[in-house]
Design a protein around this motif. Structure first.
Motif, PDB file in Angstrom:
ATOM      1  N   VAL A   1       0.845  -1.035   0.273  1.00  9.49           N
ATOM      2  CA  VAL A   1       0.044   0.328  -0.031  1.00  9.49           C
ATOM      3  C   VAL A   1       0.769   0.935  -0.165  1.00  9.49           C
ATOM      4  CG1 VAL A   1      -2.081  -0.646   1.232  1.00  9.49           C
ATOM      5  CG2 VAL A   1       0.054   0.249   2.911  1.00  9.49           C
ATOM      6  N   HIS A   2       0.561   2.151  -0.639  1.00  6.68           N
ATOM      7  CA  HIS A   2       0.581   3.339  -0.401  1.00  6.68           C
ATOM      8  C   HIS A   2       0.243   4.903   0.196  1.00  6.68           C
ATOM      9  CE1 HIS A   2       4.702   2.580  -2.480  1.00  6.68           C
ATOM     10  NE2 HIS A   2       3.575   2.161  -3.958  1.00  6.68           N
ATOM     11  N   LEU A   3       1.060   5.719   0.849  1.00  6.55           N
ATOM     12  CA  LEU A   3      -0.135   6.999   1.170  1.00  6.55           C
ATOM     13  C   LEU A   3       0.263   8.316  -0.070  1.00  6.55           C
ATOM     14  CD1 LEU A   3       0.993   8.234   4.475  1.00  6.55           C
ATOM     15  CD2 LEU A   3      -1.377   6.726   4.019  1.00  6.55           C
ATOM     16  N   VAL A   4      -0.571   8.672  -1.123  1.00  9.58           N
ATOM     17  CA  VAL A   4      -0.654   9.068  -1.989  1.00  9.58           C
ATOM     18  C   VAL A   4      -1.245  10.988  -1.575  1.00  9.58           C
ATOM     19  CG1 VAL A   4      -0.984   9.430  -4.215  1.00  9.58           C
ATOM     20  CG2 VAL A   4      -0.830   7.568  -3.490  1.00  9.58           C
ATOM     21  N   SER A   5      -1.020  11.478  -1.856  1.00  8.40           N
ATOM     22  CA  SER A   5      -1.690  12.892  -2.027  1.00  8.40           C
ATOM     23  C   SER A   5      -1.702  13.656  -3.553  1.00  8.40           C
ATOM     24  CB  SER A   5      -1.051  13.935  -0.917  1.00  8.40           C
ATOM     25  OG  SER A   5      -0.689  13.583   0.386  1.00  8.40           O
ATOM     26  N   THR A   6      -2.864  14.025  -3.836  1.00  9.28           N
ATOM     27  CA  THR A   6      -3.231  15.307  -4.851  1.00  9.28           C
ATOM     28  C   THR A   6      -2.895  16.427  -5.019  1.00  9.28           C
ATOM     29  OG1 THR A   6      -4.376  12.922  -4.971  1.00  9.28           O
ATOM     30  CG2 THR A   6      -4.642  14.542  -6.837  1.00  9.28           C
ATOM     31  N   VAL A   7      -2.319  17.449  -6.274  1.00  5.50           N
ATOM     32  CA  VAL A   7      -2.264  18.676  -6.087  1.00  5.50           C
ATOM     33  C   VAL A   7      -2.067  19.275  -7.194  1.00  5.50           C
ATOM     34  CG1 VAL A   7      -0.068  20.648  -5.164  1.00  5.50           C
ATOM     35  CG2 VAL A   7      -0.111  18.090  -3.345  1.00  5.50           C
ATOM     36  N   SER A   8      -2.715  20.572  -7.031  1.00  7.71           N
ATOM     37  CA  SER A   8      -3.079  20.581  -8.903  1.00  7.71           C
ATOM     38  C   SER A   8      -3.215  22.197  -8.604  1.00  7.71           C
ATOM     39  CB  SER A   8      -4.293  19.638  -8.764  1.00  7.71           C
ATOM     40  OG  SER A   8      -5.976  20.788  -7.852  1.00  7.71           O
ATOM     41  N   GLY A   9      -3.238  22.900  -9.559  1.00  7.78           N
ATOM     42  CA  GLY A   9      -3.210  24.266  -9.842  1.00  7.78           C
ATOM     43  C   GLY A   9      -3.625  25.086 -11.249  1.00  7.78           C
ATOM     44  N   ALA A  10      -3.894  25.832 -11.240  1.00  5.35           N
ATOM     45  CA  ALA A  10      -4.175  26.672 -13.266  1.00  5.35           C
ATOM     46  C   ALA A  10      -2.983  27.114 -13.813  1.00  5.35           C
ATOM     47  CB  ALA A  10      -4.942  27.533 -12.431  1.00  5.35           C
ATOM     48  N   LEU A  11      -2.602  26.458 -14.672  1.00  2.00           N
ATOM     49  CA  LEU A  11      -1.834  26.850 -15.680  1.00  2.00           C
ATOM     50  C   LEU A  11      -1.395  28.318 -16.114  1.00  2.00           C
ATOM     51  CD1 LEU A  11       1.310  25.669 -15.977  1.00  2.00           C
ATOM     52  CD2 LEU A  11      -0.007  25.167 -18.034  1.00  2.00           C
ATOM     53  N   ARG A  12      -0.438  28.693 -15.521  1.00  2.75           N
ATOM     54  CA  ARG A  12      -0.496  30.519 -16.270  1.00  2.75           C
ATOM     55  C   ARG A  12      -0.562  30.536 -17.388  1.00  2.75           C
ATOM     56  NH1 ARG A  12       4.076  31.574 -12.996  1.00  2.75           N
ATOM     57  NH2 ARG A  12       5.942  31.425 -14.651  1.00  2.75           N
ATOM     58  N   PRO A  13      -1.434  31.519 -17.998  1.00  2.82           N
ATOM     59  CA  PRO A  13      -1.561  31.253 -19.469  1.00  2.82           C
ATOM     60  C   PRO A  13       0.032  32.089 -19.939  1.00  2.82           C
ATOM     61  CG  PRO A  13      -3.460  32.714 -18.472  1.00  2.82           C
ATOM     62  CD  PRO A  13      -2.819  32.334 -17.358  1.00  2.82           C
ATOM     63  N   SER A  14       0.476  32.446 -19.306  1.00  2.84           N
ATOM     64  CA  SER A  14       1.641  33.075 -20.102  1.00  2.84           C
ATOM     65  C   SER A  14       2.931  32.373 -20.134  1.00  2.84           C
ATOM     66  CB  SER A  14       1.864  34.790 -19.083  1.00  2.84           C
ATOM     67  OG  SER A  14       2.602  33.821 -17.938  1.00  2.84           O
ATOM     68  N   ALA A  15       2.715  30.639 -19.118  1.00  2.00           N
ATOM     69  CA  ALA A  15       3.827  30.194 -19.067  1.00  2.00           C
ATOM     70  C   ALA A  15       3.798  29.678 -20.109  1.00  2.00           C
ATOM     71  CB  ALA A  15       3.525  29.319 -17.800  1.00  2.00           C
ATOM     72  N   SER A  16       4.758  28.956 -21.013  1.00  2.00           N
ATOM     73  CA  SER A  16       5.192  28.250 -22.055  1.00  2.00           C
ATOM     74  C   SER A  16       4.810  26.419 -21.629  1.00  2.00           C
ATOM     75  CB  SER A  16       6.866  28.013 -22.478  1.00  2.00           C
ATOM     76  OG  SER A  16       6.611  27.270 -23.177  1.00  2.00           O
ATOM     77  N   PRO A  17       4.077  26.134 -21.317  1.00  2.00           N
ATOM     78  CA  PRO A  17       3.747  25.079 -20.917  1.00  2.00           C
ATOM     79  C   PRO A  17       5.070  24.065 -21.246  1.00  2.00           C
ATOM     80  CG  PRO A  17       1.554  25.564 -22.376  1.00  2.00           C
ATOM     81  CD  PRO A  17       3.214  26.314 -22.528  1.00  2.00           C
ATOM     82  N   TRP A  18       5.719  24.119 -21.601  1.00  2.00           N
ATOM     83  CA  TRP A  18       7.064  22.833 -21.434  1.00  2.00           C
ATOM     84  C   TRP A  18       8.085  22.779 -21.151  1.00  2.00           C
ATOM     85  CZ3 TRP A  18       4.316  18.437 -19.473  1.00  2.00           C
ATOM     86  CH2 TRP A  18       3.612  18.098 -19.883  1.00  2.00           C
ATOM     87  N   SER A  19       8.390  24.021 -21.758  1.00  2.00           N
ATOM     88  CA  SER A  19       9.978  24.342 -21.218  1.00  2.00           C
ATOM     89  C   SER A  19       9.877  24.561 -19.940  1.00  2.00           C
ATOM     90  CB  SER A  19      10.396  25.280 -22.221  1.00  2.00           C
ATOM     91  OG  SER A  19       8.969  26.672 -22.145  1.00  2.00           O
ATOM     92  N   ASP A  20       8.559  25.921 -19.258  1.00  2.00           N
ATOM     93  CA  ASP A  20       8.125  26.184 -17.829  1.00  2.00           C
ATOM     94  C   ASP A  20       8.202  24.876 -17.080  1.00  2.00           C
ATOM     95  OD1 ASP A  20       9.116  28.568 -18.099  1.00  2.00           O
ATOM     96  OD2 ASP A  20       6.998  29.335 -19.124  1.00  2.00           O
TER      97      ASP A  20
END
Length: 334
Positions: free
Chosen positions: A212-231
């Motif tokens: 068994v594992h302990l798992v947490s989940t974290v999320s957020g809204a990506l900034r529109p100005s962020a270059s998705p993969w380089s950043d």
């Protein structure tokens, strides 16, 4: 088929198409690689042939039990001195595997693991040598989500805390999970809109084959100005759960203690659909990789002040036991 070096050209993942990604733990600054492949349309893959792995007695570890326990003690001393709070210490198991023909069948091992050890982020990426682009051979039974991107929301699911049953999870496991969840939250805050990063789930118990594992989940809204993969990759690699806290200090201790590069183990394995703005990358744990006639598999544990060296060694054994047995020909009830 096309292959790009994501350190040199991270914007490739934003130019369209479906890409398959393998990023090494070490990263460019430590001689590692992050690459992505885009395939031409083709028919269905051939049915996998039977898997023939190394004999169980052929596996060797980059650190034996005494060496690994000494590394755990070293990390505890560094925690005591205030250098770090946690460091993930790993070892690499390896066995010679030179099959008839040029390369073993990644599809065959993936099929075998899917039968004996189903995992939510399992996958295989195999580009044969001699195909005209960089080769790769990776088969993963990862239980851990590194990054998911869907409709501008980026999500991560760090795992910290492992036991054979839920009753075996300790206060040390819970404290370690909270520590790494906070580190993931800090990583995502570098690329997400202020105020949007949150912990959606904390210390959930997940059942996987044999543990068994302990798992947490974290999320957020990506900034529109962020270059998705380089950043995104710059902010989050290598994954927090397999590094330590603070990350930079922990990575320095990893360099001191580990004798073999981790490669795709503890890196990232998955896909990016640039047309849909979607992606799913797994942390490359419970992962085999093959090159130069050698099959490798990594295993490790998070070390804190509350760690017992013998128990941490046993955790690395628990994580490896079932999958290495499957790769060596054993039958396991899923």
């Amino acid at each position: 088929m096309e292959c790009v070096d994501l350190h040199a050209d991270p914007g490739a993942l934003e130019r369209g198409g479906l890409w398959f990604v393998v990023a090494d733990f070490e990263g460019a600054e430590r001689g590692g690689r992050a690459r992505a492949w885009r395939f031409a349309e083709s028919g269905p893959p051939p049915a996998p042939r039977a898997w023939r792995g190394p004999r169980p007695d052929r596996w060797r570890s980059s650190s034996d039990q005494q060496e690994y326990e000494a590394a755990v003690s070293t990390v505890r001393a560094r925690v005591r001195s205030g250098d770090v709070y946690q460091v993930n210490v790993c070892r690499v198991l390896s066995a010679e595997l030179s099959p008839e023909g040029s390369e073993p069948s990644a599809a065959a091992l993936a099929h075998r693991l899917a039968q004996g050890n189903p995992a939510p982020y399992a996958g295989a990426i195999h580009v044969p040598a001699g195909s005209g682009v960089d080769p790769v051979w990776v088969v993963s039974a990862s239980p851990e989500l590194f990054l998911r991107l869907d409709q501008g929301i980026v999500t991560s699911g760090p795992i910290k805390g492992t036991a054979t049953t839920a009753a075996g999870l300790s206060a040390k496991d819970r404290a370690e999970n909270v520590m790494i969840t906070d580190l993931v939250r800090n990583d995502l805050q570098r690329i997400c809109e202020p105020g949007t990063v949150g912990v959606d789930r904390l210390l959930a118990v997940e059942q996987h084959p044999g543990l068994v594992h302990l798992v947490s989940t974290v999320s957020g809204a990506l900034r529109p100005s962020a270059s998705p993969w380089s950043d995104v990759l710059a902010a989050t690699m290598p994954p927090a759960s397999v590094s330590g806290a603070p990350k930079r200090a922990a990575l320095g201790i990893v360099d001191e203690l580990e004798t073999e590069p981790r490669g795709p183990y503890c890196g990232a394995v998955g896909w990016v659909d640039a047309d849909q703005g979607a992606a799913e990358l797994a942390v490359g744990i419970r992962t085999f990789w093959w090159s130069d006639g050698v099959l490798r598999f990594g295993t490790g544990a998070g070390i804190t002040w509350g760690s017992d060296p013998r128990a941490e060694w046993e955790e690395t054994e628990l994580k490896a036991r079932r999958l290495v047995a499957l790769a060596s020909g054993a039958e396991c009830d899923p």
